[in-house]
Design a protein around this motif. Structure first.
Motif, short mmCIF file in Angstrom:
data_model
loop_
_atom_site.label_atom_id
_atom_site.label_comp_id
_atom_site.label_asym_id
_atom_site.label_seq_id
_atom_site.Cartn_x
_atom_site.Cartn_y
_atom_site.Cartn_z
N PRO A 74 36.08 46.18 39.45
CA PRO A 74 37.22 46.49 38.59
C PRO A 74 36.81 46.79 37.16
O PRO A 74 35.73 46.39 36.72
CB PRO A 74 38.07 45.21 38.66
CG PRO A 74 37.08 44.14 38.97
CD PRO A 74 36.00 44.76 39.80
N PRO A 75 37.65 47.48 36.41
CA PRO A 75 37.33 47.78 35.01
C PRO A 75 37.30 46.53 34.15
O PRO A 75 38.00 45.55 34.41
CB PRO A 75 38.47 48.72 34.59
CG PRO A 75 39.59 48.43 35.53
CD PRO A 75 38.95 48.03 36.82
N HIS A 76 36.44 46.59 33.12
CA HIS A 76 36.35 45.57 32.08
C HIS A 76 35.82 44.22 32.56
O HIS A 76 35.91 43.23 31.84
CB HIS A 76 37.70 45.36 31.39
CG HIS A 76 38.27 46.61 30.79
ND1 HIS A 76 37.64 47.28 29.76
CD2 HIS A 76 39.39 47.32 31.08
CE1 HIS A 76 38.35 48.34 29.43
NE2 HIS A 76 39.41 48.40 30.22
N VAL A 77 35.27 44.15 33.77
CA VAL A 77 34.67 42.91 34.27
C VAL A 77 33.15 43.08 34.26
O VAL A 77 32.62 43.97 34.93
CB VAL A 77 35.16 42.57 35.69
CG1 VAL A 77 34.51 41.28 36.17
CG2 VAL A 77 36.68 42.45 35.71
N THR A 103 46.62 47.31 38.03
CA THR A 103 45.86 46.22 37.43
C THR A 103 46.08 44.89 38.14
O THR A 103 45.25 43.98 38.03
CB THR A 103 46.23 46.06 35.95
OG1 THR A 103 47.66 45.86 35.83
CG2 THR A 103 45.83 47.28 35.14
N SER A 104 47.16 44.77 38.90
CA SER A 104 47.40 43.53 39.65
C SER A 104 46.37 43.32 40.75
O SER A 104 46.27 42.22 41.31
CB SER A 104 48.80 43.55 40.26
OG SER A 104 48.92 44.58 41.23
N LEU A 105 45.59 44.35 41.06
CA LEU A 105 44.57 44.25 42.11
C LEU A 105 43.21 43.81 41.57
O LEU A 105 42.28 43.62 42.35
CB LEU A 105 44.43 45.59 42.83
CG LEU A 105 45.72 46.15 43.47
CD1 LEU A 105 45.43 47.50 44.11
CD2 LEU A 105 46.28 45.17 44.48
N ILE A 106 43.10 43.67 40.25
CA ILE A 106 41.81 43.30 39.65
C ILE A 106 41.33 41.95 40.16
O ILE A 106 40.17 41.76 40.51
CB ILE A 106 41.89 43.32 38.11
CG1 ILE A 106 42.02 44.77 37.62
CG2 ILE A 106 40.66 42.65 37.50
CD1 ILE A 106 42.16 44.89 36.11
N ASP A 111 37.38 38.77 43.39
CA ASP A 111 37.11 37.76 44.41
C ASP A 111 36.37 38.33 45.61
O ASP A 111 35.48 37.68 46.17
CB ASP A 111 38.42 37.12 44.89
CG ASP A 111 39.06 36.24 43.83
OD1 ASP A 111 38.35 35.82 42.90
OD2 ASP A 111 40.27 36.00 43.91
N GLU A 112 36.71 39.55 46.01
CA GLU A 112 36.10 40.17 47.21
C GLU A 112 35.76 41.63 46.93
O GLU A 112 36.45 42.54 47.39
CB GLU A 112 37.05 40.07 48.40
CG GLU A 112 37.37 38.63 48.82
CD GLU A 112 38.30 38.59 50.01
OE1 GLU A 112 38.28 39.56 50.80
OE2 GLU A 112 39.04 37.60 50.15
N ARG A 158 46.47 39.30 42.98
CA ARG A 158 46.12 37.92 42.70
C ARG A 158 45.99 37.76 41.19
O ARG A 158 45.67 38.71 40.49
CB ARG A 158 44.77 37.54 43.35
CG ARG A 158 44.74 37.75 44.85
CD ARG A 158 43.36 37.43 45.40
NE ARG A 158 43.21 37.96 46.75
CZ ARG A 158 42.08 37.91 47.44
NH1 ARG A 158 41.02 37.35 46.91
NH2 ARG A 158 42.02 38.41 48.66
N PRO A 159 46.21 36.58 40.69
CA PRO A 159 46.06 36.37 39.25
C PRO A 159 44.62 36.54 38.82
O PRO A 159 43.70 36.11 39.53
CB PRO A 159 46.54 34.93 39.04
CG PRO A 159 46.36 34.27 40.37
CD PRO A 159 46.63 35.34 41.39
N VAL A 160 44.42 37.20 37.69
CA VAL A 160 43.08 37.37 37.14
C VAL A 160 42.64 36.06 36.51
O VAL A 160 43.42 35.40 35.82
CB VAL A 160 43.06 38.50 36.08
CG1 VAL A 160 41.66 38.67 35.50
CG2 VAL A 160 43.56 39.80 36.69
N ARG A 161 41.40 35.65 36.78
CA ARG A 161 40.91 34.42 36.17
C ARG A 161 40.96 34.53 34.65
O ARG A 161 40.50 35.52 34.07
CB ARG A 161 39.46 34.15 36.60
CG ARG A 161 39.30 33.84 38.08
CD ARG A 161 37.90 33.30 38.34
NE ARG A 161 37.66 33.15 39.76
CZ ARG A 161 36.98 34.01 40.49
NH1 ARG A 161 36.47 35.08 39.92
NH2 ARG A 161 36.79 33.82 41.78
N GLN A 162 41.51 33.52 34.03
CA GLN A 162 41.65 33.53 32.59
C GLN A 162 40.68 32.55 31.94
O GLN A 162 40.38 31.50 32.51
CB GLN A 162 43.09 33.13 32.19
CG GLN A 162 44.15 34.10 32.68
CD GLN A 162 44.08 35.45 32.01
OE1 GLN A 162 43.40 35.60 30.99
NE2 GLN A 162 44.77 36.42 32.55
#
Length: 274
Positions: A74-77, A103-106, A111-112, A158-162
């Motif tokens: 994903p972008p920005h990771v 972006t909800s798919l980031i 994770d996978e 899934r929620p993005v880790r914050q």
């Protein structure tokens, strides 16, 4: 140096910008003794490895590219990468616009990132074939639609880790500042004054939140910008200034570290396809 030693260092790279909406860049490469440093992209990275395998870290977790998988970063990771064996690896990459997937798919992609799906793998290969032939843009667009559909089939929002709540606003403000001043640049003292934080705390907060140091983030964004300009036909000397590098030698040093080949060679691979 022996001929065998020379061959171990050979790297083949081809890159171009197709006239297909949603695709920022097509990148094919064969790397042997080369490792990517930690960096980020502002695009989705859709990767298949045809020979060999890659080991990489994404969001502080180790991953690999076993045979037959499709990898979606994903972008920005932040992530890096290196070959698993001395033989290196041969890969094909599509950089897709940030809006190509929601972006909800980031979170799911973090994770996978490695997907075992023969149908998706086949569709990605068909898309690469279409993108390699000017005039087949409609076919490429059609195949891209099917690839995106299949990716959504695998990923669930899934929620993005914050990062820690105390670090998040500070780190985000610095990232926004670096994005705004990618070419212009900013000193650590200036950044600390603008976001009202001690320089040391600012560096720690950014590195903790995003898994990459501020200077690494800025340099990878500059290299990303330089790639786009080179593929658009700008000469390396002009690209260096427009991307925020001190001079062409400065651009070359960092470009080779992030991409594996000098900017002039990278640009020539694109020119040969037009």
């Amino acid at each position: 140096m022996s001929l065998g030693a020379e061959r171990r260092h050979i790297r083949d790279v081809t890159a171009w910008q197709p006239r297909v909406p949603g695709v920022v860049e097509v990148f094919h490469a064969h790397y042997t003794e080369y490792a990517y440093p930690m960096h980020v992209h502002d695009a989705w990275t859709l990767l298949v490895v045809d020979d060999g395998a890659v080991r990489y870290d994404l969001d502080r977790h180790e991953h690999g590219t076993p045979h037959g998988t499709v990898t979606l970063l994903p972008p920005h990771v932040p992530h890096n990468g290196e070959p698993v064996t001395e033989a290196g690896f041969r890969k094909r990459v599509l950089y897709l616009e940030p809006g190509a997937l929601d972006t909800s798919l980031i979170g799911a992609a973090v994770d996978e990132p490695d997907l075992r799906d023969p149908l998706l793998r086949r569709r990605v290969g068909q898309l690469h074939t279409a993108l390699a032939h000017p005039g087949d843009e409609l076919e490429a667009e059609s195949r891209l639609v099917l690839v995106r559909e299949r990716l959504r089939h695998h990923l669930r929002p899934r929620p993005v880790r914050q990062p820690h709540p105390d670090e998040r606003p500070l780190a985000r403000r610095l990232r926004e500042l670096l994005d705004e001043r990618t070419a212009q640049g900013v000193t650590l003292g200036e950044a600390a004054a603008l976001v009202h934080a001690h320089p040391a705390h600012l560096v720690r907060a950014f590195s903790t939140a995003f898994g990459i140091a501020p200077h690494q983030y800025l340099m990878s964004r500059r290299v990303e910008h330089a790639r786009r300009l080179l593929l658009a036909g700008q000469p390396p000397g002009e690209v260096a200034a427009l991307s925020g590098f001190y001079d062409q030698a400065h651009l070359t040093r960092h470009f080779k570290r992030w991409v594996g080949v000098p900017p002039g060679r990278y640009a020539r691979t694109s020119a040969s396809l037009t």
